[in-house]
Design a protein around this motif. Structure first.
Motif, PDB file in Angstrom:
ATOM      1  N   PHE A 128       0.863  -1.175   0.000  1.00 36.52           N
ATOM      2  CA  PHE A 128       0.000   0.000   0.000  1.00 36.52           C
ATOM      3  C   PHE A 128       0.897   1.221   0.000  1.00 36.52           C
ATOM      4  O   PHE A 128       1.824   1.294   0.786  1.00 36.52           O
ATOM      5  CB  PHE A 128      -0.908   0.008   1.230  1.00 36.52           C
ATOM      6  N   GLU A 141     -11.830   4.738  -1.513  1.00 35.77           N
ATOM      7  CA  GLU A 141     -10.580   5.359  -1.959  1.00 35.77           C
ATOM      8  C   GLU A 141      -9.384   4.972  -1.090  1.00 35.77           C
ATOM      9  O   GLU A 141      -8.275   4.807  -1.579  1.00 35.77           O
ATOM     10  CB  GLU A 141     -10.736   6.884  -1.965  1.00 35.77           C
ATOM     11  N   SER A 142      -9.616   4.781   0.214  1.00 37.04           N
ATOM     12  CA  SER A 142      -8.493   4.532   1.114  1.00 37.04           C
ATOM     13  C   SER A 142      -8.627   3.247   1.929  1.00 37.04           C
ATOM     14  O   SER A 142      -7.819   2.996   2.809  1.00 37.04           O
ATOM     15  CB  SER A 142      -8.357   5.717   2.075  1.00 37.04           C
ATOM     16  N   THR A 143      -9.647   2.422   1.643  1.00 30.04           N
ATOM     17  CA  THR A 143      -9.927   1.253   2.467  1.00 30.04           C
ATOM     18  C   THR A 143      -9.877  -0.040   1.657  1.00 30.04           C
ATOM     19  O   THR A 143     -10.433  -0.118   0.566  1.00 30.04           O
ATOM     20  CB  THR A 143     -11.323   1.380   3.117  1.00 30.04           C
ATOM     21  N   TYR A 144      -9.213  -1.040   2.239  1.00 30.86           N
ATOM     22  CA  TYR A 144      -9.088  -2.361   1.635  1.00 30.86           C
ATOM     23  C   TYR A 144      -9.483  -3.391   2.681  1.00 30.86           C
ATOM     24  O   TYR A 144      -9.114  -3.247   3.853  1.00 30.86           O
ATOM     25  CB  TYR A 144      -7.647  -2.623   1.197  1.00 30.86           C
ATOM     26  N   LYS A 202      -9.545  -6.482  -1.115  1.00 29.40           N
ATOM     27  CA  LYS A 202     -10.293  -5.768  -2.155  1.00 29.40           C
ATOM     28  C   LYS A 202     -10.457  -4.308  -1.745  1.00 29.40           C
ATOM     29  O   LYS A 202     -10.720  -3.999  -0.583  1.00 29.40           O
ATOM     30  CB  LYS A 202     -11.683  -6.382  -2.341  1.00 29.40           C
ATOM     31  N   LYS A 203     -10.325  -3.433  -2.696  1.00 28.20           N
ATOM     32  CA  LYS A 203     -10.512  -2.003  -2.448  1.00 28.20           C
ATOM     33  C   LYS A 203     -12.013  -1.731  -2.347  1.00 28.20           C
ATOM     34  O   LYS A 203     -12.769  -2.047  -3.260  1.00 28.20           O
ATOM     35  CB  LYS A 203      -9.891  -1.189  -3.584  1.00 28.20           C
TER      36      LYS A 203
END
Length: 168
Positions: free
Chosen positions: A29, A46-49, A42-43
C-alpha cells in the motif's frame, strides 16, 4: 495425565497458530506499507481495503494522508501535539461510525518498531469484537482493523497485526 493434556493443548495451539499463517498474501500500500492478508484484499473505498478469512474474520486497512494544517494551532508547530489532536479526531470518528461497539480507551504499544495506538470494542448484540491498531508514519495514518466473530480464535488477528512492514 494432566501433563499429557497440557502438552496436547499446547501442540494444538501451535498448530492453529501455524495454520493461521499459511498462504497469506502480501500486499503493498502506497510506497511504504506492506501487509499480509489471509486473501487478496479488495478495495472498497478510496483509502480502504478489506479481506475475509475462512472463519468469517474481516481484516482491513485504511491509509489516510494527514493534513497537519488542520491540527496545528496558530501558536504551535509541535508535531506531537498535531498527532495527539489527529488521534483524538480519528478515535472520535471510529466511535461515531461504530455505535454498536463499546470501544474502550486507546492504548499505546510498540509493534515492529512502530508506536501503535490500539482500540478494542465489543458488540453486545452479536458478541463480535473489533480490534484496531493505528500508527502514523510521516504524514500518513495507517489503521489496521480486524472484526472477529464470537467464539473464533484471535490467532489470525494477532498474525495480521504483526504481519506488516514499513519500507524506509
Amino acid at each position: 495425565m494432566p501433563k499429557k493434556r497440557y502438552l496436547v493443548a499446547i501442540l494444538i495451539s501451535l498448530n492453529l497458530y501455524a495454520t493461521a499463517q499459511k498462504n497469506w498474501v502480501s500486499q503493498k500500500f502506497d510506497d511504504k506499507l506492506t501487509i499480509a492478508f489471509p486473501a487478496e484484499a479488495k478495495k472498497v473505498s478510496e483509502s480502504t481495503y478489506i479481506a475475509r478469512d475462512s472463519t468469517g474474520t474481516v481484516f482491513g486497512v485504511v491509509v489516510v494522508p494527514i493534513d497537519k494544517n488542520s491540527f496545528l494551532e496558530a501558536t504551535s508547530t509541535d508535531s506531537l501535539l498535531t498527532r495527539i489532536k489527529f488521534l483524538d479526531v480519528v478515535v472520535g470518528g471510529i466511535k461515531a461510525k461504530m455505535p454498536k461497539y463499546a470501544i474502550g480507551d486507546i492504548k499505546v504499544n510498540q509493534v515492529n518498531n512502530m508506536k501503535t495506538y490500539s482500540l478494542e470494542g465489543i458488540n453486545e448484540e452479536n458478541k463480535s469484537t473489533v480490534y484496531i491498531n493505528i500508527f502514523l508514519l510521516n504524514d500518513i495514518s495507517y489503521s489496521l482493523t480486524c472484526f472477529v466473530p464470537a467464539g473464533i480464535s484471535t490467532a489470525n488477528k494477532d498474525f495480521f497485526f504483526k504481519g506488516f512492514s514499513i519500507s524506509k
